[in-house]
Design a protein around this motif. Structure first.
Motif, mmCIF file in Angstrom:
data_model
loop_
_atom_site.group_PDB
_atom_site.id
_atom_site.type_symbol
_atom_site.label_atom_id
_atom_site.label_comp_id
_atom_site.label_asym_id
_atom_site.label_seq_id
_atom_site.Cartn_x
_atom_site.Cartn_y
_atom_site.Cartn_z
ATOM 1 N N THR A 30 39.655 20.377 -17.490
ATOM 2 C CA THR A 30 40.528 21.437 -16.991
ATOM 3 C C THR A 30 41.628 21.714 -18.005
ATOM 4 O O THR A 30 42.261 20.788 -18.508
ATOM 5 C CB THR A 30 41.157 21.008 -15.657
ATOM 6 O OG1 THR A 30 40.094 20.697 -14.766
ATOM 7 C CG2 THR A 30 41.995 22.109 -15.067
ATOM 8 N N HIS A 31 41.842 22.983 -18.306
ATOM 9 C CA HIS A 31 42.889 23.347 -19.265
ATOM 10 C C HIS A 31 44.056 23.985 -18.532
ATOM 11 O O HIS A 31 43.867 24.708 -17.559
ATOM 12 C CB HIS A 31 42.332 24.308 -20.309
ATOM 13 C CG HIS A 31 41.240 23.691 -21.131
ATOM 14 N ND1 HIS A 31 41.471 22.668 -22.012
ATOM 15 C CD2 HIS A 31 39.909 23.927 -21.161
ATOM 16 C CE1 HIS A 31 40.321 22.311 -22.568
ATOM 17 N NE2 HIS A 31 39.356 23.051 -22.062
ATOM 18 N N SER A 32 45.255 23.690 -19.034
ATOM 19 C CA SER A 32 46.442 24.210 -18.371
ATOM 20 C C SER A 32 46.637 25.687 -18.709
ATOM 21 O O SER A 32 46.074 26.206 -19.671
ATOM 22 C CB SER A 32 47.665 23.384 -18.758
ATOM 23 O OG SER A 32 47.713 23.205 -20.148
ATOM 24 N N LEU A 33 47.458 26.341 -17.895
ATOM 25 C CA LEU A 33 47.670 27.786 -18.045
ATOM 26 C C LEU A 33 49.166 28.062 -18.160
ATOM 27 O O LEU A 33 49.948 27.702 -17.272
ATOM 28 C CB LEU A 33 47.082 28.511 -16.829
ATOM 29 C CG LEU A 33 47.411 29.998 -16.681
ATOM 30 C CD1 LEU A 33 46.862 30.802 -17.844
ATOM 31 C CD2 LEU A 33 46.851 30.538 -15.367
ATOM 32 N N LEU A 34 49.554 28.677 -19.260
ATOM 33 C CA LEU A 34 50.942 29.086 -19.465
ATOM 34 C C LEU A 34 50.975 30.602 -19.487
ATOM 35 O O LEU A 34 50.203 31.230 -20.218
ATOM 36 C CB LEU A 34 51.467 28.519 -20.792
ATOM 37 C CG LEU A 34 52.908 28.881 -21.151
ATOM 38 C CD1 LEU A 34 53.887 28.162 -20.250
ATOM 39 C CD2 LEU A 34 53.187 28.557 -22.605
ATOM 40 N N ARG A 35 51.845 31.187 -18.668
ATOM 41 C CA ARG A 35 51.945 32.651 -18.652
ATOM 42 C C ARG A 35 53.277 33.062 -19.265
ATOM 43 O O ARG A 35 54.321 32.484 -18.945
ATOM 44 C CB ARG A 35 51.844 33.166 -17.217
ATOM 45 C CG ARG A 35 50.447 33.063 -16.631
ATOM 46 C CD ARG A 35 50.438 33.473 -15.182
ATOM 47 N NE ARG A 35 51.273 32.563 -14.393
ATOM 48 C CZ ARG A 35 50.789 31.638 -13.569
ATOM 49 N NH1 ARG A 35 49.493 31.523 -13.398
ATOM 50 N NH2 ARG A 35 51.607 30.850 -12.899
#
Lengths: 266, 427
Positions: free
Chosen positions: A68-73
């Motif tokens: 699982t890869h993290s998400l930065l917005r």
């Protein structure tokens, strides 16, 4: 007995000589070959979409991949400041970073401005997270912003672009006539020589009707070959049809999710 | 030998009686048999990795790309040679061990060969593609565990098959070849090991070798303290001594190495966030000539007077050992399963790790941050890894001297053991 040991010692020293001679050039070589541990995948939404545009897509991608890869917005405000949401977990080698814009309207002038804002955001992210290579995916005008960035601003950042995927990106805007060049296309074409030679590009077109995906004409997407072909390391064009092949649905199209997993994720 | 003390006498006696053991004799003869192949494969591997790959030492320092023609073709060719020799060592060991065990019990070549063949087939039952068997598709054989990492597995299977075959042969009285016996023993083994192999892949998702190496990994996830480094080194040496010759890697290290490199490139000065890691200590200061400081063993062999047979092996293994490929010395001397050489094989890396850890821990010597080129001569690893630190080179040379000094007496005693036990051994 002493002679054999001495011979071995001399041989050892001899083999070390190239290393000693090369050592002054080592730092430059290491620097040139250096790739940061962090290798983000930057996602850029199209016009009228916000930094939340890819939440569902990232969820889907995380479902498909073993890790699982993290998400930065990141939202770039009109004054160039950044607004962050989401997280970038430490130890995540390939996080997703979505870069959206407060002013996310369509139009040639606006797209140029968005490309500038993108460059601002990229430099700030680079300063914060110390990465020097990345891959990117742009939907619709997001692909234009990325292409403009690669042509105009990438060199100054000293970063390496590994892979780029554009989905239904209108390189000739909404112009369906193959004989008419819009100012944007002329601009992109004039800068194509500055595209990085190590880049691998995939351009995906949706085909709902025989001429386009309902919004973007197929000919406009097809113009990508005049920019990338013979300029980047590899350029692949793919046309997707079937369910979810109209312009807005393309990022959630199962075939395209599969293509992102296969070609953009490392 | 009056000069050797009691301890040495004891060790020599152990070594001789060990060498006279039937099982050990078979293993040593098998190792001697495969030595030429291991040597050839290691040479091909060395040239491919150090000269033709982009991260090779000679490739980088001698600008190979500019003057070698058909680079790709050369890589393909050498990789094929390496796969055909090193890549099949486990199979050869299983065959040879089983063959030599049976050889002393029967005059019939058929029985000897059949024992070897049965061992090879048994080994293959554990190296089969799991999905292809369970999904009833055409069977696919695997070759991943047949290389140097599989030598131990090859030895074990060879011992099992060879001994059972010998036991059956000893039970029969007739002198002429008995087809019935051959058939019974062979089919018994093949039916049995096929069932075992099926049981294994039906219940386990990993290979037997993967179990061995994962046992290696779990206690040492991030061994930054000296005990962790020492423990890792002892376990590595033990595995290698038993015949698990392949490279053993531990996860979680690449990130720290990446952070070290990033720190050096992004900031001025040489400040590392992780100065003590497996990479900066063990890989750099304890693996000259391959795991176990085999370069020290090579020096010791060359310095000991009269160790002719070992010196011949030493000369032949010279090039791979200088490129940190230890397999030829491990197989040729052999270090594998030799109690006498097992001691310095365990102690030499421990000593160099302790000294190096002390020097790096107290920042007397900078830690390594630059990527290490494959095939770099052992003592130069630290110098290039630190971007040209002379103190690191000095430490490496001290480590080399220490390891040579540790190996020296054992090589001498080994030679005595060989002279005293040799006559019976060769018979």
């Amino acid at each position: 007995m002493k002679r054999r040991g001495l011979f071995l010692l001399v041989l050892l020293v001899l083999l070390c000589v190239p290393g000693f001679l090369w050592q002054p050039h080592q730092a430059a070589t290491v620097r040139a070959n250096y790739r940061s541990y962090l290798d983000p995948i930057i996602l850029v939404p199209g016009s009228s979409a916000t930094q939340n545009r890819f939440n569902a897509l990232v969820k889907e991608l995380n479902h498909e991949t073993p890790k699982t890869h993290s998400l930065l917005r990141v939202e770039v405000m009109t004054d160039g400041t950044l607004k962050y949401s989401g997280t970038l977990q430490s130890g995540d080698e390939h996080p997703f970073i979505v870069i959206g814009f407060q002013n996310h309207h369509d139009g040639y002038r606006n797209i140029l401005k968005q490309a500038q804002w993108f460059a601002t955001a990229f430099k700030q992210l680079q300063a914060t997270y110390h990465f020097n290579h990345f891959s990117a995916m742009g939907h619709s005008n997001g692909g234009l912003i990325l292409t403009l960035f690669l042509e105009d601003d990438l060199a100054a950042t000293h970063a390496h672009a590994d892979r780029l995927m554009t989905i239904a990106t209108p390189f000739n805007l909404e112009e369906a006539d193959p004989d008419v060049d819009t100012p944007l296309f002329k601009r992109l074409e004039s800068g194509r020589k500055r595209l990085p030679h190590e880049l691998v590009v995939y351009s995906i077109a949706g085909s709902k009707t025989y001429t386009g995906d309902g919004i973007v004409p197929f000919d406009s997407v097809n113009r990508g070959k005049y920019l990338f072909q013979d300029q980047v390391k590899a350029f692949t064009q793919i046309t997707v049809t079937g369910a979810n092949a109209n312009h807005a649905d393309l990022p959630e199209n199962q075939q395209i999710v599969g293509l992102i997993c296969q070609d953009i994720l490392p | 030998m009056q000069t050797t003390n009691l301890f040495a006498r004891y060790l020599i006696r152990v070594e001789i009686s060990w060498q006279h053991n039937r099982q050990i004799t078979a293993i040593r003869r098998a190792l001697r048999l495969i030595f030429p192949l291991v040597l050839l494969g290691s040479l091909a591997d060395f040239i491919n990795q150090a000269w033709l790959q982009t991260d090779g030492y000679y490739y980088q320092t001698l600008h190979v790309v500019k003057w070698v023609l058909r680079l790709r073709l050369a890589r393909e060719y050498l990789r094929l040679i390496s796969a055909g020799t090193l890549g099949l060592t486990a199979v050869l060991m299983a065959f040879a061990v089983s063959f030599y065990l049976v050889a002393s019990s029967t005059q019939h070549t058929t029985d000897r060969l059949m024992a070897g063949i049965t061992a090879v087939i048994s080994l293959k039952f554990f190296n089969v593609n799991r999905a292809s068997v369970l999904a009833l598709r055409p069977i696919k054989w695997l070759s991943t565990d047949l290389g140097l990492t599989g030598v131990l597995m090859g030895i074990l299977i060879g011992l099992l098959v060879g001994n059972s075959y010998r036991w059956c042969l000893n039970r029969q009285q007739a002198d002429e070849a008995d087809l019935g016996l051959t058939l019974t023993v062979t089919s018994g083994w093949i039916l049995g090991t096929a069932a075992l192999g099926l049981l294994w892949i039906g219940t386990q998702t990993t290979s037997v070798n993967a179990i061995f190496t994962s046992m290696m990994r779990w206690p040492f996830h991030l061994p930054h303290f000296i005990m962790g480094l020492a423990g890792f080194s002892v376990l590595t040496s033990l595995y290698q001594w038993l015949g698990l010759l392949g490279p053993i890697t531990v996860g979680g290290q690449s990130m720290e190495s990446a952070q070290n490199l990033a720190a050096v490139l992004n900031h001025h000065g040489w400040q590392l966030p992780h100065p003590v890691t497996l990479h900066t200590i063990v890989n750099v200061y304890a693996e000259f000539g391959g795991s176990g400081m085999l370069l020290g063993l090579l020096f010791a062999i060359f310095l000991v007077r009269g160790a002719h047979q070992q010196q011949r092996v030493g000369w032949l293994s010279l090039v791979p050992t200088l490129g940190n490929l230890g397999a030829p010395l491990m197989v040729g001397v052999p270090v594998i399963l030799s109690p006498l050489l097992g001691i310095p094989f365990l102690l030499a890396p421990l000593a160099t790790i302790s000294v190096s850890w002390l020097c790096v821990r107290f920042a007397w010597v900078p830690a390594v941050a630059y990527p290490l080129a494959t095939g770099t001569p052992g003592p130069l690893l630290a110098y290039l890894g630190t971007g040209g630190s002379w103190s690191a080179l000095a430490l490496a040379l001290v480590d080399l001297a220490i390891s040579t000094a540790i190996y020296y007496p054992f090589v001498k005693w080994q030679q005595v053991a060989q002279v005293e036990g040799g006559a019976v051994h060769e018979a």
